[in-house]
Write a protein that holds these residues in place. Structure first.
Motif: not given
Length: 197
Positions: A169-178, A182-186
């Protein structure tokens, strides 16, 4: 101040995730006040669930049937197998409606600190299922935690002997996320998983 039955109810409720002693007392009081409309039906539902719910011998899901409803659903795409850590993850995937294949519940992740090794997870069953000719892709839908990452790498290595595509699964910025929150890992994962528009 309270009888042993009420105290036991509070102590048991406090063991549920998200409920501490105060919340458990409030929940117990609410149940007692709504005895006929809530407590009695809840007690019956708990007894019925305890008597009928079992673990699916194929995928590890919880259901009143074995094999479970997901495994026996003829409309499922049997060429895809989605690997999740726990049953709650399977239920979350089902709620989304984004996936219509089959599942495999590992029962946790690898953790040297907790003494959880490959022998403690449902990996042999996964390998057996992934080796079946109808399975074309195994999706590793594990959490973006150290344990999840470690387990995904271990499984990818083990599954490389099977004739299946292995995806994650892709990981990263969630929908609606700013981005600012977000943390550095994300953020790093989001940059690595970027795609062209």
């Amino acid at each position: 101040m309270i009888g042993p039955e009420i105290d036991r109810l509070i102590q048991l409720l406090a063991k549920l995730p998200g409920l501490g002693p105060r919340s458990a007392r409030r929940a117990a009081l609410h149940l007692i006040k709504k005895r006929e409309g809530l407590m009695d039906p809840l007690a019956e539902a708990l007894a019925a669930a305890s008597a009928t719910i079992r673990t699916c011998s194929v995928c590890g899901n919880l259901d009143s049937h074995d094999p479970c409803h997901v495994c026996t659903d003829a409309s499922r795409d049997r060429t895809m197998l989605c690997v999740v850590e726990e049953v709650g993850d399977l239920w979350a995937m089902e709620r989304s409606g984004a996936y219509r294949g089959l599942y495999h519940v590992l029962g946790g992740t690898l953790s040297a600190l907790e003494g959880i090794g490959p022998q403690d997870l449902a990996i042999p069953g996964l390998m057996e299922r992934a080796a079946k000719p109808q399975v074309k892709e195994v999706i590793l839908a594990l959490n973006a935690t150290v344990g999840g990452q470690t387990t995904a790498h271990y499984l990818a290595d083990r599954l490389s002997t099977c004739a299946v595509a292995i995806s994650r699964l892709a990981h990263g910025v969630p929908v609606g996320g700013e981005l600012d929150y977000l943390d550095d890992g994300t953020l790093t994962a989001a940059f690595r998983a970027r795609r062209s528009l």
